[in-house]
Write an enzyme that holds these catalytic residues in place. Structure first.
Site, PDB file in Angstrom:
ATOM      1  N   HIS A 130      13.706  -5.445  59.908  1.00 47.67           N
ATOM      2  CA  HIS A 130      12.428  -5.188  60.587  1.00 47.67           C
ATOM      3  C   HIS A 130      11.570  -6.445  60.607  1.00 47.67           C
ATOM      4  CE1 HIS A 130       8.630  -2.956  61.496  1.00 47.67           C
ATOM      5  NE2 HIS A 130       8.107  -3.895  60.710  1.00 47.67           N
ATOM      6  N   GLU A 131      11.477  -7.139  59.482  1.00 43.92           N
ATOM      7  CA  GLU A 131      10.660  -8.355  59.431  1.00 43.92           C
ATOM      8  C   GLU A 131      11.256  -9.460  60.296  1.00 43.92           C
ATOM      9  OE1 GLU A 131       7.809  -8.140  58.340  1.00 43.92           O
ATOM     10  OE2 GLU A 131       8.042  -6.229  57.323  1.00 43.92           O
ATOM     11  N   HIS A 134      10.193  -8.960  63.845  1.00 44.06           N
ATOM     12  CA  HIS A 134       8.871  -9.523  64.127  1.00 44.06           C
ATOM     13  C   HIS A 134       8.974 -11.018  64.427  1.00 44.06           C
ATOM     14  CE1 HIS A 134       6.129  -6.229  63.604  1.00 44.06           C
ATOM     15  NE2 HIS A 134       6.500  -5.971  62.359  1.00 44.06           N
ATOM     16  N   GLU A 200       4.781  -2.725  65.979  1.00 42.17           N
ATOM     17  CA  GLU A 200       5.549  -2.086  64.909  1.00 42.17           C
ATOM     18  C   GLU A 200       6.682  -1.244  65.478  1.00 42.17           C
ATOM     19  OE1 GLU A 200       5.521  -2.531  61.609  1.00 42.17           O
ATOM     20  OE2 GLU A 200       4.053  -4.096  62.047  1.00 42.17           O
TER      21      GLU A 200
END
Length: 307
Positions: A130-131, A134, A200
């Site tokens: 997930h990071e 980003h 998100e």
């Protein structure tokens, strides 16, 4: 990926900043506000990562000090087609994580000790993915810009309260100054939070594709949300403007999926990942190389293997 919506919201935030400048000083005030915004963002572009990592007392780790964590980040970065980011650990009992950096070549991923102690290998892989999403989407720079402009709007509105309360051709008057001081930061907060929530959802989807298993991330989100309600993050409480950076809102006051939340509701995020898993039969092909047989998530899962 909702890029158009994000661009509109960012343009609205910039327009709000210039509008406050106009109320204080007319056309010249709007111009000055634009120049100040550009200068502030230029500073943030080069320094925001160091500032936030220092704020949370994060220390960098390498293959010698955290071999399993470093290897996991390296493998996921390779699957995502990204350069290897720097890896940091924060000595904080609340399980959480964030990414920072002005571009993929100068990025960092930071996780808390609470995260490493609480999650399984698979769940940690979902969080790291997930990071990295980003970073891949350049969200780290986008959120730096929005946070910087939002902060500048608040400062400018307070400046207008003290210096814009006259009744000349440019000043908004006392009532106008009071309204500006209250409404401008509030409006900036709404736009900032809307941008954060949009990104998100996109990072959840891309993160699921990077690690190949949407339910790994879904399980991690549920576990982090439950723990975050019970374990305070004092650094985040002292710097609430950074709350949007984390995978789960680290602040004690949390809301549902509405205009006042820094993140979408975790329930909605998990539901979206469950739908994604259902559409793909449980797994996704990320388009990168196959998992390394020695990868941590191909071994038997157990609790907290990263501490």
């Amino acid at each position: 990926m909702n890029y158009f919506r994000t661009a509109i919201l960012l343009a609205g935030l910039t327009g709000l900043f210039m509008g406050v400048g106009y109320l204080i000083g007319g056309a010249s005030g709007a111009t000055i506000a634009l120049v100040v915004a550009a200068a502030t963002n230029l500073f943030a572009y080069w320094n925001s990562d160091r500032m936030v990592l220092s704020m949370y007392g994060a220390h960098e780790v390498d293959p010698g000090t955290a071999p399993d964590l470093h290897r996991l980040v390296a493998e996921l970065a390779s699957r995502a087609g990204l350069p290897m980011p720097r890896v940091f650990v924060m000595d904080n009992p609340q399980p959480n994580a964030f990414a920072t950096g002005r571009n993929p070549e100068n990025a960092a991923v930071a996780v808390t000790t609470g995260l490493m102690q609480s999650l399984s290998r698979e769940e940690l892989a979902g969080v790291i993915a997930h990071e990295l999403a980003h970073i891949k989407h350049h969200d780290t720079l986008l959120m730096t810009i929005t946070a910087t402009i939002a902060g500048a709007i608040s400062m400018l509105a307070q400046f207008g309260m003290f210096f814009g309360g006259n009744r000349d051709n440019h000043g908004p008057g006392i009532i106008g100054s009071l309204a500006m001081m209250i409404l401008a930061p509030f409006g900036a907060m709404l736009v900032q939070m809307a941008i954060s929530r949009t990104r998100e959802y996109a990072a959840d989807e891309m993160g699921a594709r990077i690690c190949g298993q949407p339910m790994w991330l879904a399980s991690a989100l549920a576990r982090i949300e439950n723990a975050a309600h019970q374990v305070p993050n004092m650094e985040a409480e002292r710097a609430p403007a950074t709350a949007h950076m984390f995978i789960i809102n680290p602040l004690s006051g949390r809301g549902m999926d509405n205009l006042f939340a820094t993140h979408p509701s975790t329930e909605n995020r998990i539901a979206a990942l469950q739908r994604l898993a259902g559409q793909s039969g449980g797994g996704l092909a990320p388009g990168g190389p196959p998992p390394d047989p020695s990868s941590p998530w191909n071994k038997g899962s157990r609790r907290g293997p990263w501490g």
